[in-house]
Write a protein that holds these residues in place. Structure first.
Motif: not given
Length: 424
Positions: A171, A282, A290, A293
Motif C-alpha cells: 500500500q 488509486s 493497494l 486494486q
C-alpha cells in the motif's frame, strides 16, 4: 472492407461519418428504450419498497464505479479500431494505479494523474512493439503484459512505499484529493425530489442527481472523453485513417496511410486511457495504491466495449450498467439485488413476448421459463446470499454479452497480423 479508389477517400472524413455495416439504434429509439427500462425499474421500486435502487447515493456510487471500467473500455476501443486486440488493459490499469499513487503522494494528485497516464502508455508501447513490430499473437502479448505489470508493481511497491508514513509493501501513503464538486441548488433540489419516491419522476431525479452530486473533476474529464473519442474517430481525417487500419490495412497502405504509425498511436493512447482508469482507482476511488486494486476491471472494460459494439456511446451504457450492478455491493446489496430479481423476471417475460411476436416460439418458450424461475426465486425468498450479491456484476457481464453477441460487428482486421508491403 472495400478499398477506396482514390487517396481522396482517406483524406476526407466526410465520406464515412458512420460506423460500418450493421443495424444501429437511432437516438429517439434508444432514449425510448432507456425511458421504458427506467419506468419498469420504478414500478419494481414501488412494488418492493427498495427505494435504494434509484436514489442519488446509489447513482453517484454507480458513476464512480463505472468511470474506471469506461476508461478501460475506451482504451480497448482505440486499439481495436486500429486492428490490435488489447487484452493487456488490466495490466495497463495496474501500472496506472501504481505510477499514479507513487507520483501523487510525492508531488501532488495532478502530477500523479499525468504520471499514471504515462505508466499506462508504457504498457501500451510495449504491447505495440511486441504485436505490431514483431507480430506476436495479440492475446499472448496482452496476457504477458498483465502478468508483467502485476509482478513489476509487486517488486516496486516495497522499494517505493516502505519507510513512508502510511506506506507498506502492499500500500502507498495517502494521496491528496483532487477535489469534488456539486452543482449548487440543482443537486439539493434533485435529492429532495428523489426523496419523495414518486413514480418515474423521483427515479429520473435520482439518476440526474448522481451526475451532479459529489463528482470528482477526474470523473468530469472521463465523461468528456466519450464524445471526444467519437468526434476524433468518426469526424476527423486522423480517425478515418486509424479506423481504416482496423478494417483493411492493406488497402489503407495502398492509399499512402502509414499503418504502423497509426497502430502505434492507437495502442499507446489505449494504454494511456487504461492508465487513467487506474489513476482513478488509486487517487479518486481510494486515496492510495493497494495491491489487487483493479479487481479485473480491465477485463470488464473490454466486455463493456464489446457490449457497446466497438462504439463510444454503447460502451458508456455498458460501463454504466456494470458500474451500477457493482454499486449494489456497497449500498444495501442484498435487498436491492432481491428487488432486481423481480425486474429481471419482468424483462425476461417481456423478451419472451417479443420473441413470440416475431414467431421465434422455441426461444420465446425458453425465455419465459427462465423468467418464471427467476420470479419464483424472488417470490420464495426475502433476500439473496451475499455471494450472489458479490457475483452480480460478473453474472450481468456474461448475460449481457451472451444476449448481445448476435448483433456485434468487430473491425474486420481486428487481431490480424500485418506486415508492411504484404499486399504487393
Amino acid at each position: 472492407m472495400t478499398a477506396p479508389t482514390t487517396a481522396t477517400d482517406v483524406n476526407q472524413p466526410s465520406l464515412e461519418h458512420a460506423p460500418p455495416a450493421g443495424r444501429r439504434m437511432s437516438w429517439p429509439v434508444l432514449l425510448l428504450v432507456i425511458a421504458g427500462a427506467l419506468a419498469l425499474t420504478s414500478i419494481v421500486r414501488l412494488i418492493t419498497g427498495a427505494n435504494g435502487i434509484t436514489n442519488v447515493s446509489q447513482m453517484s456510487t454507480a458513476l464512480q464505479l463505472a468511470v474506471p471500467i469506461g476508461l478501460a473500455g475506451l482504451g480497448g476501443l482505440w486499439a481495436e479500431r486500429a486492428g490490435v486486440v488489447n487484452i493487456g488493459l488490466e495490466g495497463m490499469m495496474i501500472l496506472g494505479t501504481w505510477f499514479g499513487a507513487w507520483a501523487g503522494f510525492q508531488w501532488g494528485p495532478w502530477t500523479g494523474v499525468l504520471v499514471g497516464i504515462v505508466g499506462g502508455c508504457l504498457g501500451g508501447l510495449l504491447h505495440a512493439i511486441v504485436t505490431i513490430t514483431f507480430n506476436v499473437n495479440h492475446i499472448v502479448s496482452g496476457v504477458a503484459i498483465n502478468i508483467l505489470a502485476l509482478g513489476a508493481t509487486r517488486y516496486l511497491a516495497p522499494l517505493a512505499f516502505e519507510g513512508h508514513q502510511g506506506g507498506s509493501a502492499k500500500q502507498s501513503p495517502p494521496v491528496d484529493s483532487l477535489g469534488h464538486f456539486s452543482i449548487p441548488g440543482l443537486s439539493d433540489w434533485l435529492e429532495s425530489l428523489n426523496n419523495q419516491h414518486w413514480f418515474f419522476v423521483s427515479d429520473i431525479a435520482g439518476l440526474l442527481g448522481g451526475l451532479v452530486t459529489n463528482v470528482s473533476w477526474l470523473t468530469l474529464l472521463a465523461v468528456a472523453l466519450v464524445p471526444a473519442t467519437w468526434w476524433i474517430l468518426w469526424r476527423t481525417a486522423f480517425g478515418l485513417r486509424l479506423r481504416s487500419c482496423g478494417e483493411n490495412p492493406i488497402a489503407a497502405e495502398s492509399l499512402g496511410v502509414n499503418v504502423y504509425k497509426y497502430k502505434y498511436l492507437a495502442v499507446i493512447i489505449s494504454g494511456g486511457l487504461a492508465g487513467l482508469g487506474g489513476v482513478f482507482l488509486s487517487i479518486v476511488a481510494n486515496p492510495f495504491y493497494l495491491e489487487g486494486q483493479t479487481s479485473g476491471r480491465g477485463y470488464i472494460g473490454l466486455a463493456a466495449m464489446i457490449f457497446g459494439n466497438w462504439m463510444p456511446g454503447g460502451l458508456a451504457i455498458g460501463a454504466g450498467l456494470f458500474g451500477y450492478t457493482d454499486s449494489l455491493n456497497l449500498r444495501g446489496g442484498s435487498a436491492n439485488v432481491h428487488a432486481l430479481l423481480l425486474l429481471g423476471a419482468l424483462l425476461l417475460v417481456a423478451g419472451a413476448i417479443w420473441l413470440a411476436i416475431r414467431k421465434k416460439y422455441v426461444k420465446a418458450a425458453i425465455t419465459f421459463v427462465v423468467g418464471a424461475l427467476v420470479f419464483a426465486w424472488y417470490a420464495g425468498t426475502n433476500e439473496v446470499p451475499n455471494q450472489v450479491v458479490s457475483a452480480t456484476p460478473y453474472v450481468v457481464t456474461l448475460v449481457v454479452l451472451a444476449l448481445s453477441a448476435q448483433r456485434l460487428r468487430m473491425p474486420k482486421a481486428d487481431g490480424m497480423q500485418y506486415r508492411k508491403g504484404q499486399g504487393k
